[in-house]
Design a protein around this motif. Structure first.
Motif: not given
Lengths: 125, 211
Positions: A52-68, A83-91
């Protein structure tokens, strides 16, 4: 598996395949210890399953990659800025509130440290 | 250094680190439990305003009104600015009162925790992603260096993201009539649900709006 279906299904199958061979491309686990503490804090068992922790780590890395990637494509191209991060999380209310709070605290701490240093300096001289 | 950390916050105890004050998603009130002074809030809001006010004359008008209001020079205050000042004062007072209520409630709650709950709460507040690893990850994607603020922001929202997934997974687990510890199948079902809610960014699938 039906390939005509939602392409998101395919990605999850790839993740499953990756999990079976021990993590995407056998990458070294970056956040194992911290993630264990984190999921315990969020409500899981004190000893979570490693898979489960491995699945979560992959999810986090994918999340960070997408956001970047998204941050690189908006605002100033090729760079990631706050500012980009603030804009991306506005929803997303949870994430947006968290980013705002983090920066409020950061400013506060910087101010406090500065005042503390100045006090020291005055006292010393 | 410890004094500097403790002076702006009124609660002792776990407030040593800045980014361990976690907010459960959808309940930002918990973060106010550390008694963020209103002036810091106002300043941060001002900075955020400035960051987003590079276009739009209306926004720069607001900022000039605000600076006039802050100087409290009544000869410069237009009626609109005066009303703005009263609104701001009321909002700040209301927010301070709400903050104090929240702080009190949190203190009462935490003081009545059992040991296991205290343990879990401590883990919830103190766990964080290592900044070095996140910085390395972001830099390996961008190819350029990133500022520290970006790393702080990214770690923070990643933690919120983990919280959302784990909470949803616990719901799934309970719904399926199984017990924790969570298994990968709960996580994947949680991710599937969050994706349909739009909580998880995915730029690989091109959404077709009309067909």
């Amino acid at each position: 598996m039906a390939d005509e279906e939602d392409p998101t299904f395919e990605e999850e199958n790839e993740e499953i395949g990756g999990g079976a061979e021990g993590g995407q491309g056998k990458r070294k686990r970056l956040f194992s210890k911290e993630l264990r503490c984190m999921v315990y804090g969020f409500g899981d068992d004190q000893n979570p399953y490693t898979e489960s922790v491995d699945v979560l780590e992959d999810l986090v890395i994918e999340f960070v990659t997408e956001m970047t990637h998204k941050a690189m494509s908006i605002g100033r191209q090729g760079r990631v800025q706050v500012e980009d991060i603030i804009f991306l999380t506005r929803k997303d209310p949870g994430k947006f509130a968290r980013v705002k709070d983090l920066f409020t605290m950061n400013e506060e701490l910087k101010r406090a440290r500065k005042a503390f240093d100045e006090a020291n300096y005055d006292y010393g001289s | 250094m410890d004094n500097a950390c403790e002076s702006p916050t009124e609660k002792g105890g776990e407030t040593g680190e800045s980014d361990e004050t976690a907010a459960a998603p959808g309940s930002p009130g918990i973060t106010d439990a550390d008694g963020i002074p209103e002036e810091a809030d106002g300043d941060a809001d001002g900075e955020l305003k400035e960051a987003s006010a590079e276009e739009g004359e209306l926004k720069s008008q607001d900022i000039s009104d605000l600076t006039a209001v802050e100087r409290e020079d009544s000869s410069l205050l237009t009626p609109a600015a005066k009303k703005l000042k009263i609104d701001i004062k009321e909002k700040k007072e209301k927010k301070q009162k709400v903050d104090e209520d929240e702080i009190q409630k949190m203190q009462i709650l935490v003081s009545s925790f059992s040991e296991e709950q205290l343990n879990r709460y401590e883990m919830y507040r103190r766990s964080a992603f290592p900044k070095a690893a996140i910085k390395r990850l972001i830099q390996s994607i961008t190819g350029t260096s990133v500022s520290q603020n970006v790393v702080i922001a990214m770690s923070g929202i990643s933690k919120v993201f983990v919280g959302e997934v784990v909470e949803e997974a616990l719901d799934v687990c309970e719904k399926w009539g199984e017990m924790p510890p969570l298994q990968p199948k709960h996580m994947r079902e949680a991710v599937r649900r969050l994706k349909s809610k739009g909580q998880i960014p995915n730029s690989k699938h091109k959404k077709i709006i009309f067909f």
